[in-house]
Design a protein around this motif. Structure first.
Motif, mmCIF file in Angstrom:
data_model
loop_
_atom_site.group_PDB
_atom_site.id
_atom_site.type_symbol
_atom_site.label_atom_id
_atom_site.label_comp_id
_atom_site.label_asym_id
_atom_site.label_seq_id
_atom_site.Cartn_x
_atom_site.Cartn_y
_atom_site.Cartn_z
ATOM 1 N N LEU A 1 20.415 5.600 -1.123
ATOM 2 C CA LEU A 1 21.082 4.342 -0.775
ATOM 3 C C LEU A 1 22.024 3.888 -1.873
ATOM 4 N N PHE A 2 21.530 3.847 -3.107
ATOM 5 C CA PHE A 2 22.367 3.379 -4.204
ATOM 6 C C PHE A 2 23.456 4.390 -4.560
ATOM 7 N N ILE B 1 24.762 3.900 -8.869
ATOM 8 C CA ILE B 1 23.966 4.644 -9.835
ATOM 9 C C ILE B 1 24.464 4.333 -11.249
ATOM 10 N N ASN B 2 23.518 4.221 -12.175
ATOM 11 C CA ASN B 2 23.821 3.897 -13.576
ATOM 12 C C ASN B 2 24.401 2.491 -13.725
ATOM 13 N N THR B 3 23.861 1.547 -12.954
ATOM 14 C CA THR B 3 24.251 0.146 -13.071
ATOM 15 C C THR B 3 22.992 -0.719 -13.150
ATOM 16 N N TYR B 4 23.154 -1.925 -13.664
ATOM 17 C CA TYR B 4 22.033 -2.859 -13.710
ATOM 18 C C TYR B 4 21.538 -3.199 -12.300
ATOM 19 N N ARG B 5 22.460 -3.285 -11.346
ATOM 20 C CA ARG B 5 22.078 -3.653 -9.980
ATOM 21 C C ARG B 5 21.061 -2.675 -9.403
ATOM 22 N N ALA B 6 21.230 -1.394 -9.725
ATOM 23 C CA ALA B 6 20.322 -0.384 -9.185
ATOM 24 C C ALA B 6 18.900 -0.560 -9.704
ATOM 25 N N VAL B 7 18.741 -1.083 -10.904
ATOM 26 C CA VAL B 7 17.405 -1.293 -11.481
ATOM 27 C C VAL B 7 16.803 -2.605 -10.995
ATOM 28 N N ILE B 8 17.634 -3.624 -10.831
ATOM 29 C CA ILE B 8 17.129 -4.971 -10.540
ATOM 30 C C ILE B 8 16.799 -5.165 -9.062
ATOM 31 N N LEU B 9 17.651 -4.700 -8.167
ATOM 32 C CA LEU B 9 17.560 -5.071 -6.752
ATOM 33 C C LEU B 9 16.343 -4.538 -5.997
ATOM 34 N N PRO B 10 15.887 -3.288 -6.210
ATOM 35 C CA PRO B 10 14.859 -2.746 -5.311
ATOM 36 C C PRO B 10 13.570 -3.549 -5.227
ATOM 37 N N PHE C 1 9.415 2.332 -15.814
ATOM 38 C CA PHE C 1 9.902 3.555 -16.448
ATOM 39 C C PHE C 1 10.520 4.551 -15.472
ATOM 40 N N MET C 2 9.817 4.856 -14.388
ATOM 41 C CA MET C 2 10.247 5.962 -13.524
ATOM 42 C C MET C 2 11.602 5.695 -12.871
ATOM 43 N N TRP C 3 11.762 4.500 -12.261
ATOM 44 C CA TRP C 3 13.017 4.225 -11.551
ATOM 45 C C TRP C 3 14.212 4.132 -12.508
ATOM 46 N N PRO C 4 14.135 3.404 -13.618
ATOM 47 C CA PRO C 4 15.273 3.424 -14.561
ATOM 48 C C PRO C 4 15.569 4.819 -15.103
ATOM 49 N N LEU C 5 14.528 5.642 -15.305
ATOM 50 C CA LEU C 5 14.755 7.006 -15.778
ATOM 51 C C LEU C 5 15.581 7.804 -14.777
ATOM 52 N N ILE C 6 15.343 7.582 -13.486
ATOM 53 C CA ILE C 6 16.046 8.324 -12.441
ATOM 54 C C ILE C 6 17.456 7.791 -12.233
ATOM 55 N N MET D 1 0.808 -1.214 0.000
ATOM 56 C CA MET D 1 0.000 0.000 0.000
ATOM 57 C C MET D 1 0.846 1.271 0.000
ATOM 58 N N ILE D 2 2.144 1.134 0.178
ATOM 59 C CA ILE D 2 3.018 2.309 0.182
ATOM 60 C C ILE D 2 3.219 2.765 -1.258
ATOM 61 N N PRO D 3 2.943 4.027 -1.576
ATOM 62 C CA PRO D 3 3.154 4.499 -2.956
ATOM 63 C C PRO D 3 4.609 4.323 -3.385
ATOM 64 N N TYR D 4 4.790 3.830 -4.589
ATOM 65 C CA TYR D 4 6.140 3.587 -5.087
ATOM 66 C C TYR D 4 6.963 4.874 -5.107
ATOM 67 N N GLN D 5 6.306 6.001 -5.380
ATOM 68 C CA GLN D 5 7.017 7.268 -5.460
ATOM 69 C C GLN D 5 7.629 7.671 -4.119
ATOM 70 N N ALA D 6 7.045 7.194 -3.017
ATOM 71 C CA ALA D 6 7.554 7.556 -1.693
ATOM 72 C C ALA D 6 8.894 6.894 -1.388
ATOM 73 N N THR D 7 9.243 5.838 -2.133
ATOM 74 C CA THR D 7 10.494 5.115 -1.874
ATOM 75 C C THR D 7 11.638 5.571 -2.769
ATOM 76 N N ILE D 8 11.362 6.429 -3.724
ATOM 77 C CA ILE D 8 12.375 6.769 -4.724
ATOM 78 C C ILE D 8 13.561 7.522 -4.111
ATOM 79 N N ILE D 9 13.271 8.538 -3.295
ATOM 80 C CA ILE D 9 14.360 9.349 -2.734
ATOM 81 C C ILE D 9 15.274 8.524 -1.821
#
Length: 276
Positions: free
Chosen positions: A130-131, A137-146, A210-215, A117-125
Motif C-alpha cells: 500500500l505505502f 516508503i522511507n517517510t515518517y508517514r509510513a511509520v506513523i499512520l498504520p 522495530f520491525m515496521w520501521p526496519l522494513i 488478535m490478528i498477528p502484526y506480521q500478517a499485515t506487513i506485506i
C-alpha cells in the motif's frame, strides 16, 4: 508473642518485595555499568559490577558507528506525532462507542476487538504494498499512520468513558452545547488520567517499534533509534560498550514520559474496570 506473629509475615513480605526490586532493577544497573566500561570487560568473569571511566570513549565510538542523535530525533518526532494524533483518533472512537447508539455498533466493536488478535506480521506485506503504491516508503508517514487507530487504546478509552454520567452530557446538550464542544471541553478534561495512561502505552509502543520501521525505512538518516541500534550487532563482533550505552540512551525518554504522567497512570488504568 502476638507481636512476633504479626511481624514475621511483614518481614517475609518485605523480603520478597526486596528480591523483586533487585531482580527488576539489576538489569538496568548492569546496563549503566556496561555503558561506562570497554566491551572486553563487560562479559569478563568475575563480572565487573562498578562503573568504569570509559563512558566518553563509548560515546565517541557510538557516534562514529551510528548517527545516534539523528536517530534519537527521528524516534522522538515520530513518537510524539503518533501519540498526539492517535490519542485524538482513539478518544473520538472511544467516545462514539461509549456514548452513542447507532446501528451495528456492537458488531463494529467486536470486529475492532478481533483486529487485536490478528498477528502484526500478517499485515506487513499488504501495508508495504500500500505505502509503496502511494510512494510513501522511507517517510515518517509510513511509520506513523498504520497504527494510529490502535484497538487496545480505543477499548481502554471507551471503558473509561462509560463511567462519565450521561446526565452530564445531556445537561450540556440542553444548554445548547454542540458535540464538538462537549467532547473537547467536558469529556476530554475528565479523561485526562485515562489519556495519560494510554499516552504512556502508545509512546512506549512507538518508541520501541522495530520491525515496521526496519522494513519501511531504507536510508540511515531516517532510522529510528531501535533500528539504528540493531546495526551495532555485526556478524563477527559486537561492541557491548556501545550497545549498552545506546540502550541506556533509548531508555531515558520513556522513563521521562512515565515519570511525568505516572500520577495519572494507575487511575487511568483502573478507570477501565467500569462494569458494562
Amino acid at each position: 508473642m502476638n507481636l512476633n506473629k504479626r511481624l514475621l509475615p511483614q518481614l517475609c513480605l518485605y523480603f520478597i518485595l526486596a528480591i523483586g526490586v533487585f531482580v527488576s532493577l539489576f538489569p538496568f544497573y548492569w546496563m549503566l555499568v556496561g555503558a561506562t566500561n570497554p566491551s572486553g570487560q563487560i562479559l569478563s568473569f568475575p563480572p565487573k559490577l562498578v562503573p568504569g571511566d570509559y563512558l566518553m570513549e563509548n560515546l565517541r565510538n557510538l557516534s562514529q558507528s551510528i548517527d545516534i542523535f539523528s536517530a534519537l530525533i527521528n524516534s522522538t518526532l515520530i513518537s510524539v506525532i503518533f501519540v498526539i494524533f492517535s490519542l485524538l483518533i482513539c478518544a473520538s472512537a472511544g467516545y462514539a462507542f461509549a456514548k452513542f447508539e447507532f446501528k451495528g455498533k456492537e458488531v463494529i466493536f467486536a470486529m475492532l476487538l478481533l483486529a487485536m488478535m490478528i498477528p502484526y506480521q500478517a499485515t506487513i506485506i499488504p501495508l508495504f504494498q500500500l505505502f509503496g503504491n502511494l510512494d510513501w516508503i522511507n517517510t515518517y508517514r509510513a511509520v506513523i499512520l498504520p497504527q494510529l487507530s490502535y484497538p487496545f487504546a480505543i477499548f481502554l478509552i471507551r471503558q473509561n468513558m462509560k463511567g462519565i454520567p450521561n446526565s452530564l452530557l445531556e445537561a450540556a446538550r440542553i444548554d445548547g452545547a454542540g458535540e464538538i464542544f462537549i467532547f473537547s471541553k467536558i469529556v476530554m478534561p475528565i479523561m485526562k488520567p485515562a489519556l495519560a495512561a494510554v499516552g504512556i502505552f502508545l509512546f512506549t509502543f512507538q518508541w520501541n517499534n522495530f520491525m515496521w520501521p526496519l522494513i519501511v525505512m531504507s536510508t540511515q538518516d531516517m532510522y529510528t533509534l531501535p533500528v539504528a541500534l540493531s546495526t551495532l550487532a555485526g556478524l563477527n563482533s559486537v561492541d557491548y560498550g556501545q550497545l549498552m550505552l545506546g540502550t541506556a540512551i533509548s531508555v531515558i525518554p520513556v522513563l521521562i514520559v512515565f515519570l511525568i504522567l505516572q500520577k495519572h497512570f494507575v487511575s487511568g488504568i483502573l478507570g477501565g474496570s467500569v462494569k458494562e
